[in-house]
Scaffold this active site. Sequence first.
Site, PDB file in Angstrom:
ATOM      1  N   GLY A   1       0.820  -1.216   0.000  1.00 38.14           N
ATOM      2  CA  GLY A   1       0.000   0.000   0.000  1.00 38.14           C
ATOM      3  C   GLY A   1       0.852   1.263   0.000  1.00 38.14           C
TER       4      GLY A   1
ATOM      5  N   TYR B   1     -14.993   3.067  10.680  1.00 41.45           N
ATOM      6  CA  TYR B   1     -13.541   3.008  10.491  1.00 41.45           C
ATOM      7  C   TYR B   1     -12.833   3.427  11.787  1.00 41.45           C
ATOM      8  CZ  TYR B   1      -8.892   4.088   8.692  1.00 41.45           C
ATOM      9  OH  TYR B   1      -7.531   4.140   8.494  1.00 41.45           O
TER      10      TYR B   1
END
Length: 335
Positions: free
Chosen positions: A10, A146
Amino acid sequence: MKVLITGGGGFIGSHLAEAHLERGDEVWALDTAMNLKVRHLLTNPRFHYVKASVLDAEALEAFVIRADLVYHHAAVVGVEHYVDDPFNVLNVNILGTLNVLRLAHRHGKRMTFASTSEVYGRNPKVPWKEDDDRVLGATTTDRWCYSTSKAAAEHYCWAFRRMGLDVSVVRYFNIYGPRLDKIDVGRVITIFMGQLLREEPLTIIGDGSQTRCFTFVEDAVRATMAAGLKPEAVGHAFNVGDDRETSILDLATTMLKIAGREPGAHLKYVKQEEVYGPRYEDIQRRVPDITKMKTILKVRPQTSLEEGLRATIDWFRYESEHRPSLTTSSMEAKG
Ligand code: UDP
């Protein structure tokens, strides 16, 4: 040193991998994504890319065993996911972290967990210190899943700390730089980037007075490595960010200025609900107190917004012309 980075394919993970390779370490990057962000590292014999999920504890264990240091970065990140797929956000971010913690604990490894400024929610009292309150909305508003998933994972970190695991937590504040998401998706900078490159107006959500502390990825990586390597970091959470606050309007005008365009004519104001729908709440100000980062990790942000944005814009410009697979997506623009 042998280093395992979950989510090493990532954005931040790939920069962290690069930095550890530069130190002479051997790096395993474990990720479910394609290896596009690390393809420049694949010829390095000290770099290994492993396509696996942190939800697969058996696959994970083989790599935790051989590491001296584990960074846990694998997570489902991005506003579009909080709103569209909360199940996946909760599952990967909580259960995946539990798997990594269990294995690091079982095999006596040092670990650093990548958390987020989102854990503070919309606490209006900025700047936020690491032990400041979390102020969140209702569980029926998906955007908080989240924040909650990362906070639950942090609680697991502290529970494992009590059981003897050497763990530290870094909370990132709007990190940006080359290899941030693809243009048009993800974060405000990549959305503005797509609009900038196509010479379209930049979409300001609301009045643009909301602020963020944009942090260049190289500064964030220096702090992350210090959290992974310094003995005095164990048992601590650290805000990792730049404490210079920028409004979204200033971000847009700075990006336009760097690209050589007149700000006034190139802005378009849009309503929040039009972009995110009614199930999203924006945060007005997000500012870290970085005393711990400076005093314990001994890291200070060094890159000005203008310098960092210039490097980022140059990178996106070059890549979108020469290797568009890294910067373009089939998804439609949000803004
Ligand atoms: N934003 C904007 N225009 C866009 C996309 C985002 O004005 O096209 C704003 C958004 O409303 C938020 C800020 O930029 O206030 C940062 O958004 P981002 O999605 O990068 O993530 P956040 O920092 O909110 O987690």
